[in-house]
Motif scaffolding. Structure first.
Motif, PDB file in Angstrom:
ATOM      1  N   PHE A 165       0.813  -1.202   0.000  1.00  0.00           N
ATOM      2  CA  PHE A 165       0.000   0.000   0.000  1.00  0.00           C
ATOM      3  C   PHE A 165       0.854   1.262   0.000  1.00  0.00           C
ATOM      4  O   PHE A 165       0.340   2.366   0.111  1.00  0.00           O
ATOM      5  CB  PHE A 165      -0.912   0.011   1.242  1.00  0.00           C
ATOM      6  N   THR A 205      -3.992  -6.747  -5.605  1.00  0.00           N
ATOM      7  CA  THR A 205      -4.161  -6.013  -4.354  1.00  0.00           C
ATOM      8  C   THR A 205      -5.192  -4.907  -4.506  1.00  0.00           C
ATOM      9  O   THR A 205      -5.986  -4.642  -3.597  1.00  0.00           O
ATOM     10  CB  THR A 205      -2.813  -5.418  -3.908  1.00  0.00           C
ATOM     11  N   THR A 206      -5.200  -4.266  -5.665  1.00  0.00           N
ATOM     12  CA  THR A 206      -6.183  -3.218  -5.917  1.00  0.00           C
ATOM     13  C   THR A 206      -7.601  -3.785  -5.937  1.00  0.00           C
ATOM     14  O   THR A 206      -8.531  -3.203  -5.383  1.00  0.00           O
ATOM     15  CB  THR A 206      -5.886  -2.514  -7.249  1.00  0.00           C
ATOM     16  N   ALA A 256      -8.602  -4.500  -2.441  1.00  0.00           N
ATOM     17  CA  ALA A 256      -8.933  -3.260  -1.739  1.00  0.00           C
ATOM     18  C   ALA A 256     -10.350  -2.809  -2.085  1.00  0.00           C
ATOM     19  O   ALA A 256     -11.128  -2.408  -1.206  1.00  0.00           O
ATOM     20  CB  ALA A 256      -7.929  -2.172  -2.095  1.00  0.00           C
ATOM     21  N   LEU A 278      -6.487  -2.074   7.610  1.00  0.00           N
ATOM     22  CA  LEU A 278      -6.720  -2.528   6.240  1.00  0.00           C
ATOM     23  C   LEU A 278      -7.811  -1.718   5.545  1.00  0.00           C
ATOM     24  O   LEU A 278      -7.703  -1.424   4.354  1.00  0.00           O
ATOM     25  CB  LEU A 278      -7.088  -4.013   6.243  1.00  0.00           C
ATOM     26  N   ALA A 325      -7.134   0.370   2.233  1.00  0.00           N
ATOM     27  CA  ALA A 325      -7.929   0.002   1.057  1.00  0.00           C
ATOM     28  C   ALA A 325      -8.660   1.207   0.483  1.00  0.00           C
ATOM     29  O   ALA A 325      -8.733   1.386  -0.742  1.00  0.00           O
ATOM     30  CB  ALA A 325      -8.928  -1.094   1.436  1.00  0.00           C
ATOM     31  N   THR A 326      -9.191   2.057   1.345  1.00  0.00           N
ATOM     32  CA  THR A 326      -9.906   3.248   0.871  1.00  0.00           C
ATOM     33  C   THR A 326      -8.952   4.210   0.162  1.00  0.00           C
ATOM     34  O   THR A 326      -9.287   4.788  -0.882  1.00  0.00           O
ATOM     35  CB  THR A 326     -10.589   3.958   2.052  1.00  0.00           C
ATOM     36  N   ARG A 371      -6.231   3.381  -1.393  1.00  0.00           N
ATOM     37  CA  ARG A 371      -5.842   2.751  -2.664  1.00  0.00           C
ATOM     38  C   ARG A 371      -6.925   2.923  -3.720  1.00  0.00           C
ATOM     39  O   ARG A 371      -6.653   3.251  -4.877  1.00  0.00           O
ATOM     40  CB  ARG A 371      -5.545   1.268  -2.430  1.00  0.00           C
TER      41      ARG A 371
END
Length: 646
Positions: free
Chosen positions: A4, A117-118, A121, A239, A243-244, A246
């Motif tokens: 990230f 990963t995106t 997320a 996380l 995630a937000t 990203r």
């Protein structure tokens, strides 16, 4: 470097031009661009990396390493000994670029990891927006909806300036994490108490939950559970925030597509909400998080006001000024036993899967008691709680106040409010005792309930095994009461509060009836426990849980009715009731909080005084028998057996 972590990007220098590192320098788009650039450079060998991660042509077919070495040689005589044109990434004292050089060595794999990963997320953010706060609603249809909050948030993030966008995305991620944690807690509360977690009043219950785990699974199990919960909460918060951020960077990197998509989804949401479109009975357009937050705000406001409301209610007591010689005159000389059967709720009598067996036990008990000269009347009381919180129900019944939360319980037990025990003691005509096998540590509240003597799990003479949560089987508790108090000669009349705990969750293993003369010190229950069921296996199957619950209620009812047959006298008055309904696993969706209540006596005058209550004959209340709030019993009971009821 974390997946990230933001990659370095050129700064935006003009309004309306390329976004600054706030926009494209984060995970997702920047990582993919960097990976693609490095892949192209490595494959062609046509350029050398510069300090900002882009490529500069150095001649077709030229060796980048040789070019760098030549440039360093040419600038070796500079006063500071450095080369301004050299790429720091290529210097011997600089770390390799991208994930410790792994991205450069495996560009295709790195790009796949970045994309994966995106996607994860995005899925995590969508999960937070759509996950319900009740397990029974956690189906596939819950995640095929359009969340209004997500669409609105996307529009705001695309519209605000870069620096504000970064702060907003972090704040939004942290908020989503907190909401997700709260929804998980709600799932647990609905599973046990059939209600959501109260942000003002329920924190004390977390300590009780930890204590329950310790008693059921030992100290190690308690520590592991607490540590696991803390780790889970921290992980969700971190996380969700990452995630937000990203997803925000991905949207900004594809601003045109993200803007069009947000507008389309917004239009679709309005259309679906207007037309009421549903999938599998679930509305396609939802504003569940907004409603969730609004309900919590109202809950907090009500919780903060509840203390003042309760204080006014507690100040009213119809019998506070009644002289002692006018209290409970209709019961003088009687032994009055208020007995609570844990989790004995209406479901045990009404549920078709349990009704035949419980009905048989109640009919058998009614007939055997009648043969012993006893009559009985039954009805329903509405408990303030369901699933758990026995002490709240007990205090409601005894105090005549609606004790629905821990704040009220604490206020009550630190006040001078009179309970049934207080009034029995005030007369000077009764000795008040408590049989409380579930108490295994200091219980200062016992003084509030005006009990002259308390027999907890350590003072009943029991040397047998625990049955899961239950320290002492019901049959032994009642036999101990007989030995320690009721069976003594030349004693004063007794008012007793008796808690029968064998029907307490988790109902596995449970004791079974044995010969009363063979109970001894309880060692006989060692073999009975070995023959019992394993709770870890039982709780894998809801139907087995319901079956074991039924067995536990049968055992408690048998223990109590056999004790009355064996030891009851003309002066015995038994009032027994359930304290609350069992957990939702057993009630199978029922929202009822009703519990049975029964009065048993051999003296016909005792039951004559409640003839106008219109209760059902026998131990089983009729479906249409009167239903009172549990807080109304105290005053009605004292009225019926006081001078006004004579």
């Amino acid at each position: 470097m974390s997946l990230f972590t933001r990659s370095r990007q050129p700064l935006d220098t003009a309004e309306g031009g390329a976004d600054s590192e706030d926009d494209t320098g984060g995970t997702g788009v920047a990582g993919e661009t960097s990976g693609a650039t490095e892949e192209a450079g490595t494959a062609s060998g046509e350029g050398a990396d510069t300090a900002d991660g882009t490529e500069t042509a150095s001649g077709e077919g030229a060796d980048p390493a040789e070019a760098v070495a030549a440039e360093r040689d040419e600038g070796a005589e500079k006063a500071d000994g450095t080369d301004e044109a050299a790429d720091p990434a290529e210097r011997s004292d600089s770390p390799p670029p991208g994930w410790f050089g792994w991205r450069r060595r495996y560009p295709r794999t790195a790009r796949g990891v970045t994309m994966g990963t995106t996607v994860l997320a995005g899925a995590l953010v969508l999960f937070a927006l759509l996950v319900p706060n009740r397990l029974e609603r956690l189906g596939p249809e819950a995640f095929f909806r359009l969340p209004a909050e997500g669409i609105l948030l996307a529009g705001l993030l695309l519209a605000v300036p870069p620096r504000s966008r970064r702060l907003m995305s972090v704040a939004a991620g942290a908020l989503l994490g907190l909401l997700t944690v709260l929804k998980f807690v709600d799932m647990g509360f609905y599973s046990v108490l059939a209600r959501p977690f109260d942000l003002v009043l329920d924190w004390i219950l977390l300590d009780d939950a930890a204590e329950f785990i310790r008693e059921s699974f030992g100290r190690t199990g308690q520590v592991l559970a607490v540590v696991g919960v803390i780790v889970l909460i921290v992980a969700v918060l971190i996380l969700m925030t990452l995630a937000t951020v990203r997803v925000t960077n991905l949207m900004v990197g594809h601003r045109a597509v993200a803007t069009r998509t947000t507008l389309i989804l917004g239009t679709a949401w309005i259309t679906c909400m207007t037309l009421g479109i549903q999938i599998a009975g679930v509305p396609l357009a939802t504003k569940g998080n907004a409603d969730f937050v609004n309900n919590r705000i109202e809950q907090v406001q009500a919780g903060l006001k509840d203390g003042r409301v309760f204080e006014k209610q507690a100040a009213v007591d119809a019998f506070a000024q009644t002289p002692p010689d006018q209290l409970l005159t209709g019961l003088r000389g009687k032994d009055v036993l208020f007995t609570f059967i844990e989790s004995y709720g209406r479901v045990a009598i009404d549920d078709p899967a349990m009704a035949p067996q419980i009905d048989s036990v109640l009919k058998e008990g009614t007939n055997s008691l009648k043969a012993a000269g006893f009559q009985s009347r039954s009805a329903w009381l509405k408990s303030p709680v369901t699933g758990a919180g026995s002490w709240l129900a007990h205090s409601t019944f005894l105090s005549g106040l609606w004790i629905k939360n821990q704040q009220r319980y604490r206020s009550l037990t630190t006040s001078d409010r009179a309970t049934l025990g207080s009034y029995f003691r005030k007369t000077g005509a009764w000795r008040t005792v408590g049989i409380v096998p579930g108490v295994r540590r200091a219980w200062p509240e016992g003084k509030f309930f005006a009990l002259d003597h308390i027999y907890d799990s350590e003072h009943l003479g029991y040397n047998g095994p625990y049955f899961s949560w239950t320290p002492v089987p019901d049959q032994f508790s009642l036999e101990a009461f007989q030995r320690l108090e009721h069976g003594k000669k030349n004693r004063d009349p007794i008012m007793a509060e008796i808690i029968l705990a064998s029907s307490h969750n988790p109902w596995s293993p449970i004791a079974r009836m044995t010969d009363w003369d063979e109970l001894g010190d309880g060692s006989i229950f060692n073999q009975i426990k070995k023959e019992g069921t394993d709770p870890k296996e039982v709780w894998k199957d809801p139907e087995r849980v319901r079956t074991e619950y039924r067995h536990a209620i049968e055992y408690s009812l048998h223990s109590l009715t056999e004790w009355v047959e064996r030891y009851g006298t003309d002066d015995t008055v038994l009032v027994f009731l359930g304290d609350h309904q069992p957990v939702p696993t057993v009630t199978a969706g029922s929202t009822s909080k009703d519990v049975p209540v029964t009065i048993v006596a051999r003296d016909p005058k005792v039951l004559d005084k409640i003839a106008d209550w219109n209760w059902t004959d026998g131990l089983k209340p009729a479906e249409n028998a009167p239903t009172w709030g549990m807080d109304r019993f105290r005053d009605r009971f004292m009225t019926a057996y006081g001078p006004r009821g004579d």
